[in-house]
Structures are given as C-alpha cells and as structure tokens.
Write an enzyme that holds these catalytic residues in place. Sequence first.
Site, PDB file in Angstrom:
ATOM      1  CG  ASN A   9      -1.788   1.148   1.409  1.00 57.53           C
ATOM      2  OD1 ASN A   9      -1.643   2.141   0.710  1.00 57.53           O
ATOM      3  ND2 ASN A   9      -2.709   1.053   2.355  1.00 57.53           N
ATOM      4  NE  ARG A  94      -5.053   3.525  -0.854  1.00 56.41           N
ATOM      5  CZ  ARG A  94      -4.847   4.574  -0.092  1.00 56.41           C
ATOM      6  NH1 ARG A  94      -3.777   4.663   0.655  1.00 56.41           N
ATOM      7  NH2 ARG A  94      -5.713   5.557  -0.080  1.00 56.41           N
ATOM      8  CG  HIS A 182     -10.212   7.534   2.013  1.00 55.16           C
ATOM      9  ND1 HIS A 182     -10.552   8.812   2.370  1.00 55.16           N
ATOM     10  CD2 HIS A 182      -8.857   7.469   2.039  1.00 55.16           C
ATOM     11  CE1 HIS A 182      -9.445   9.520   2.596  1.00 55.16           C
ATOM     12  NE2 HIS A 182      -8.408   8.734   2.397  1.00 55.16           N
ATOM     13  CG  LEU A 210     -12.360  11.654  10.449  1.00 58.77           C
ATOM     14  CD1 LEU A 210     -12.817  12.287  11.757  1.00 58.77           C
ATOM     15  CD2 LEU A 210     -12.769  12.531   9.262  1.00 58.77           C
ATOM     16  N   GLY A 211      -7.964  10.561   8.399  1.00 58.12           N
ATOM     17  CA  GLY A 211      -6.519  10.364   8.517  1.00 58.12           C
ATOM     18  C   GLY A 211      -5.847  11.616   7.966  1.00 58.12           C
ATOM     19  NE  ARG A 242      -4.663  15.031   0.161  1.00 62.30           N
ATOM     20  CZ  ARG A 242      -5.054  13.767   0.214  1.00 62.30           C
ATOM     21  NH1 ARG A 242      -6.140  13.386  -0.447  1.00 62.30           N
ATOM     22  NH2 ARG A 242      -4.387  12.880   0.906  1.00 62.30           N
ATOM     23  CB  ILE A 330      -7.910  12.025  12.995  1.00 62.11           C
ATOM     24  CG1 ILE A 330      -6.619  12.676  12.494  1.00 62.11           C
ATOM     25  CG2 ILE A 330      -8.707  12.983  13.873  1.00 62.11           C
ATOM     26  CD1 ILE A 330      -6.835  13.843  11.532  1.00 62.11           C
ATOM     27  N   GLY A 331      -9.653   9.471  13.440  1.00 62.98           N
ATOM     28  CA  GLY A 331     -10.934   8.888  13.858  1.00 62.98           C
ATOM     29  C   GLY A 331     -10.788   7.799  14.903  1.00 62.98           C
ATOM     30  CD  GLU A 332      -8.127   3.321  13.169  1.00 62.93           C
ATOM     31  OE1 GLU A 332      -7.079   2.940  13.718  1.00 62.93           O
ATOM     32  OE2 GLU A 332      -8.376   3.116  11.962  1.00 62.93           O
ATOM     33  CD  GLU A 380      -6.577   2.141   3.505  1.00 62.01           C
ATOM     34  OE1 GLU A 380      -5.367   2.185   3.792  1.00 62.01           O
ATOM     35  OE2 GLU A 380      -7.223   3.140   3.153  1.00 62.01           O
TER      36      GLU A 380
HETATM   37  P1  ADP Z   1      -2.656   8.310   6.398  1.00 62.76           P
HETATM   38  O1  ADP Z   1      -3.793   8.952   5.671  1.00 62.76           O
HETATM   39  O2  ADP Z   1      -1.313   8.898   6.062  1.00 62.76           O
HETATM   40  O3  ADP Z   1      -2.686   6.781   6.441  1.00 62.76           O
HETATM   41  P2  ADP Z   1      -3.359   8.080   9.206  1.00 62.76           P
HETATM   42  O4  ADP Z   1      -4.645   7.378   9.026  1.00 62.76           O
HETATM   43  O5  ADP Z   1      -2.216   7.353   9.819  1.00 62.76           O
HETATM   44  O6  ADP Z   1      -2.879   8.807   7.902  1.00 62.76           O
HETATM   45  O7  ADP Z   1      -3.671   9.378  10.116  1.00 62.76           O
HETATM   46  C1  ADP Z   1      -2.677  10.328  10.428  1.00 62.76           C
HETATM   47  C2  ADP Z   1      -3.300  11.390  11.313  1.00 62.76           C
HETATM   48  O8  ADP Z   1      -3.773  10.768  12.523  1.00 62.76           O
HETATM   49  C3  ADP Z   1      -2.314  12.490  11.736  1.00 62.76           C
HETATM   50  O9  ADP Z   1      -2.928  13.763  11.632  1.00 62.76           O
HETATM   51  C4  ADP Z   1      -2.078  12.152  13.200  1.00 62.76           C
HETATM   52  O10 ADP Z   1      -1.765  13.294  13.964  1.00 62.76           O
HETATM   53  C5  ADP Z   1      -3.425  11.605  13.603  1.00 62.76           C
HETATM   54  N1  ADP Z   1      -3.354  10.880  14.875  1.00 62.76           N
HETATM   55  C6  ADP Z   1      -2.771   9.689  15.141  1.00 62.76           C
HETATM   56  N2  ADP Z   1      -2.870   9.405  16.468  1.00 62.76           N
HETATM   57  C7  ADP Z   1      -3.534  10.458  17.048  1.00 62.76           C
HETATM   58  C8  ADP Z   1      -3.957  10.770  18.374  1.00 62.76           C
HETATM   59  N3  ADP Z   1      -3.724   9.951  19.411  1.00 62.76           N
HETATM   60  N4  ADP Z   1      -4.612  11.932  18.561  1.00 62.76           N
HETATM   61  C9  ADP Z   1      -4.858  12.772  17.543  1.00 62.76           C
HETATM   62  N5  ADP Z   1      -4.505  12.526  16.276  1.00 62.76           N
HETATM   63  C10 ADP Z   1      -3.838  11.391  16.030  1.00 62.76           C
END
Ligand code: ADP
Length: 397
Positions: A9, A94, A182, A210-211, A242, A330-332, A380
């Site tokens: 990926n 991916r 996504h 939310l990443g 973005r 972020i979501g997790e 994924e």
């Molecule tokens: P990608 O789209 O690159 O795969 P990820 O799904 O790994 O990204 O998400 C990255 C985002 O998640 C970053 O903004 C990071 O700061 C946020 N993140 C990861 N852990 C936490 C946390 N404990 N609290 C807040 N944000 C977090």
Amino acid sequence: MMEVVLVLNAGSSSIKFAVYLAATSVGNPLIRGKIDGIGRAPTFRARNAEGGDLEAGNLAALDISNDHRELTDRLLTWLESHDQGNKVIAVGHRVVHGGRYFRVPVLVNEDILRKLSELISLAPLHQPNNLEPIKTLLKRNPTLPQVACFDTSFHRTQPRISELFALPRTLTDEGIIRYGFHGLSYQYIANAMSPHLGEQAGGRVVVAHLGNGASLCAMKERRSVATSMGFTALDGLVMGSRCGTLDPGVVLYLMQDRAMNAEQIQHLLYHESGLLGVSGISNNMQVLLQSTQPEAKEAVDLFCYRAASELAALIVPLEGLDAIVFTAGIGENSAEVRRRICAHLKWLGVELDMAANQANKPVISTSTSKIAIAVIPTDEERVIADATRTILFDKTG
Ligand code: ADP
C-alpha cells in the site's frame, strides 16, 4: 514452506506492507510493517504476527533512501531475506484511481498498467507511487501475478445523481464525475460493522475516514450511496495539507489575478492547505491538539466544523441516519476530535458516552442516543489480501 500473498500500500509519503497466508483469510498477517516519512525523515518498522518488533526503527536494515523506486526495491529484498522460507505467490496493490475502466480489482499486465498510468493526472499525489511497486515487480519477476485494488471501486454502487457535477453533459460523458476514494477502507468497515452496531450496520450509516487524507461515505445496506470526495482526492473535508471543498472561483482568481500557474496551484491545494495552511504550524492533528497557538485551535475548529457539516449533508442521500463510524488515524485515536464533531451534531440526537469515547471503546454512544456511534480501526491491507486471493484462486481454478 507456505504460500503467501504480499500486500503493498504505497501512499504519498509512506509504504505499508503485509504478508498473509494465501490459503486462509483468518488470522493476523505473518509480517506487517510501514516505511513512513518518505521525503522527510523516513522511518521503518516491521512486526511479526504476534505484534513483536522485527525491525523497530532500524533504518539501516533497509539502507533507507528518499526515493520511492529505490525504497520499493530495497523493501522487496528485505522481505525476501525475512520470508521464513515462504513463497510469495501473488502481490496485491492499493491503487487510488481506477477511473471509468476499473470497477473491480484486476490482474495487472502491461496494457492495464498503461491504462492506470493515464489516470496519473487525476491523482497526482498517489497514483505514481501506487504504480511504482507494480513496475518494479514486473521487472524483478514478470510472471508473478499482481492484482490492483482500487479506492474508487467501492463507490460504483452510487446512483448517478451522486456522481454528477452540474457541468455540461459532454464533460460528464467524458468521465468528469465524482469518483470518491478511500474505498478499500470503507469496504473493510462495511464488513466489520455488525459486531459493534448490530442491525444498525445494515441501515443508514456515515463512515468518517479521518486520517491525513479524510473523507466521509454514506452507506445504505453497507453500500456507498454518496461520498465527500469527488473527481480527485482534493474535495470534501479539511485534510492534513489538502483544502477540501473550495469555491472554484478561487482557482480562477489565483490564475487570473495572482498569475499562478497550474503547477503552483496544485502545490498550494495539495501540500500547503488544510490543517497545515490554516494553522501555519503542522499537518499533524496530534501536534495541533497539543499546541496553545490560536491558529492551531482555529485549524482544529475548522476541521471539526466542516466534518460535521459535510456529515449532515449526507443525511439527504441516506434519508436519515442510524449510525456514525469513526476510523483512520484521527478517527480511531482522537477522542477530542470525535467529541467536537459529535457536539456539532447534538441537535440530531447524537449523544456521546464521554468515558467510552475517552477510552477509544468500539461503541461510544450512550444507550439513549438516537444515533449509534462506533470506533472501528480500518484495515485496507486485509481487503487487498482478500481481493488478491479471490482473483488468484478464480484464475487458477
Ligand atoms: P494516512 O492517511 O497517512 O494513512 P493516518 O490514518 O495514519 O494517515 O492518520 C494520520 C493522522 O492521525 C495524523 O494527523 C495524526 O496526527 C493523527 N493521529 C494519530 N494518532 C492520534 C492521536 N492519538 N490523537 C490525535 N490525532 C492522532
């Protein structure tokens, strides 16, 4: 010796990889890892099936470089030296954009690779990096089956009205439509919701991925009916760097009055905007949440406000709302962001169980909430492994 499937990926600044047994979809991958921070300060991590470190942060193991092509080559060599005597019988990738040609995963050949390359301008940040490992592997091992799995596929169940821009029909007919992205993450969540949401999983659900990239998907009976990303992965929510939804008049203004060319505008919208642009500090949500700067607070406020606004807009195609699922970095992990988004949706009857939310529990709504809220880690790579197995075993009988 066991037969295994390798999943790659390759994102804009990271390459995730995983090795699965070919014969069964049950169980953890034998190896899972990630090269992160490509182009900045790369790190490398690999774990075994039990989650134990194989190469925690050991850059020397990979002789790390900042070039995607070289990194892929070195990663493949590293994997060969850690194959535990197993044989890779197929590789799943991916690929962000499948355009109009590819609605389901496909076995790659030179002709298909050419067609996928034609879509690079629609996903300039991702598509070239996605195709790099396919090309490298075609050179290293031309007979090894490779399967491309698309982020756009999951959304092809959408009704035409969700795909349309209000542009002249000829442009629509030429493929200028909302594709959505996504999709591999949404596919995983669609299959994983039931244990947490029960009957509501088959109802009207918005999944918030939310990443670094961020989008929403409205699902009815686990199928996509609308999504916040459009023709490219720029549309919709505020993202790491973005801009998300933008009045197209701003682009015209930047060209006409600021004499910016397409390349400069592309850089602005993909790399200098979003959380990074608004805060002037970072694209990283964790950094912004810890900052005391007012600009950081404003960036997080805008992120949450826009996520909630776009989520509310998806209630029209869904004709109501039964559940919300948060996923991706972020979501997790961010109870604070989930709390703020849900606070904007209180009027809908969304009630958060604060303790469950703080603990990142799988269900974070109260028992009296009109809308169920869940936190489900996405995967994924597993979706890609499953699709690769399906194609492989279909082809070989
Ligand atoms: P990608 O789209 O690159 O795969 P990820 O799904 O790994 O990204 O998400 C990255 C985002 O998640 C970053 O903004 C990071 O700061 C946020 N993140 C990861 N852990 C936490 C946390 N404990 N609290 C807040 N944000 C977090």
